[in-house]
Design an enzyme around this catalytic site. Structure first.
Site, PDB file in Angstrom:
ATOM      1  N   GLU A 226       0.841  -1.189   0.000  1.00 37.38           N
ATOM      2  CA  GLU A 226       0.000   0.000   0.000  1.00 37.38           C
ATOM      3  C   GLU A 226       0.883   1.248   0.000  1.00 37.38           C
ATOM      4  OE1 GLU A 226      -3.197   0.209   2.781  1.00 37.38           O
ATOM      5  OE2 GLU A 226      -3.881  -1.828   2.367  1.00 37.38           O
TER       6      GLU A 226
ATOM      7  N   HIS B 239      -4.389   6.469  -0.025  1.00 35.03           N
ATOM      8  CA  HIS B 239      -3.639   5.218   0.051  1.00 35.03           C
ATOM      9  C   HIS B 239      -4.190   4.270  -1.002  1.00 35.03           C
ATOM     10  CE1 HIS B 239      -7.056   4.006   2.686  1.00 35.03           C
ATOM     11  NE2 HIS B 239      -6.686   2.744   2.497  1.00 35.03           N
TER      12      HIS B 239
ATOM     13  N   HIS C 225      -5.194   0.141  -2.291  1.00 35.94           N
ATOM     14  CA  HIS C 225      -5.640  -1.196  -1.890  1.00 35.94           C
ATOM     15  C   HIS C 225      -5.165  -2.175  -2.949  1.00 35.94           C
ATOM     16  CE1 HIS C 225      -9.230  -0.083   0.997  1.00 35.94           C
ATOM     17  NE2 HIS C 225      -8.038   0.267   1.460  1.00 35.94           N
TER      18      HIS C 225
ATOM     19  N   ASP D 111      -9.796   0.882   7.829  1.00 35.41           N
ATOM     20  CA  ASP D 111      -9.731   2.289   7.406  1.00 35.41           C
ATOM     21  C   ASP D 111     -10.623   3.153   8.292  1.00 35.41           C
ATOM     22  OD1 ASP D 111      -7.968   1.982   5.250  1.00 35.41           O
ATOM     23  OD2 ASP D 111      -9.591   1.429   3.888  1.00 35.41           O
TER      24      ASP D 111
END
Lengths: 166, 93
Positions: free
Chosen positions: A23, A83, A85, A96
């Site tokens: 990530e 970010h 995934h 999250d």
């Protein structure tokens, strides 16, 4: 709504491709005006979760403080984070949500499928406290700057993306 | 000293990013801050008065949790205290 220039939008997606299968993470700097988080700059951050970087991210507080100082100097605020995934949908997870504490900020998530950025979604952390916070789907308005050549009318083209659940 | 307020908490400081106040130590600075801006208290502290687990406090460049005197660490007018909520997450179990 999240308003972001195309170059920054592509840069945060590219970051997710570069760090795949891990990530990526970073910070969105800009201004929040009339309910819209306007991104002026993105700052890449290191993912300190080297123990589980394929499905976790964390930005070191020290790095966040440096970024906040950088923002202050530039007259900007932290208006969100991004970010990726890897091989999972661009939807917020229970992790999250549990780890989200910046109410009013945008949380941008890009799914990366086998190293390629696929879908980018944004979620506004709404509410007033830890007890009533919630993620709300947020549209992304992408600003594409046009060439400033004399024969071309200056201006911008805007693309609005409404919560792609893919 | 100066206390830097993160974006989400500025709604409780009248939009101010930096608060200047006088204090003798970190704990005293937090008391002074939450006395001046009472609505901040529930966002920074648990009902028991402890700093919430996701709230990081940095005295200049040092994490207050790791200072020998923690909240009792002395401060001066030139010091800066930064309140910075954590940022983390991840895609799945």
């Amino acid at each position: 709504m999240l308003h972001i220039e195309y170059v920054h939008y592509e840069a945060l997606r590219a970051h997710g491709e570069e760090t795949y299968p891990h990530e990526c993470c970073g910070v969105l700097l800009g201004r929040s005006l009339a309910g819209v988080n306007h991104v002026r700059e993105i700052v890449r951050a290191g993912n300190t979760r080297t123990d589980s970087a394929h499905n976790r991210y964390n930005i070191a507080p020290q790095e966040l403080i440096k970024i906040q100082r950088q923002a202050r100097t530039a007259g900007l605020d932290i208006v969100g984070f991004y970010h990726s995934h890897p091989d999972h949908p661009a939807q917020w997870s229970t992790t999250d949500f549990a780890e989200a504490h910046w109410i009013g900020c945008s949380y941008v998530i890009t799914s990366t499928d086998h190293g390629r950025a696929i879908t980018t979604n944004s979620f506004l952390l709404a509410g007033t406290t830890e007890e009533d916070k919630r993620f709300e789907d947020e549209s992304i308005e992408i600003e594409i700057a046009q060439p400033q050549a004399s024969e071309i009318q200056p201006g911008v083209t805007e693309i609005t993306i409404h919560g792609d659940p893919a | 000293m100066k206390i830097h307020i993160p974006t989400p908490l500025r709604a409780y400081t009248g939009g101010q990013e930096t608060i200047t106040l006088a204090a003798q130590n970190v704990g005293g600075a937090l008391v002074a801050l939450t006395t001046e801006f009472p609505a901040l208290r529930q966002h920074l502290l648990t009902p028991e008065g402890k700093t919430r687990s996701f709230v990081n406090l940095y005295l200049n460049d040092d994490d207050v949790r790791y200072l020998p005197e923690k909240d009792d660490s002395p401060v001066s007018d030139s010091d800066e205290l930064t309140i910075i909520p954590s940022i983390a997450g991840g895609c799945c179990l």
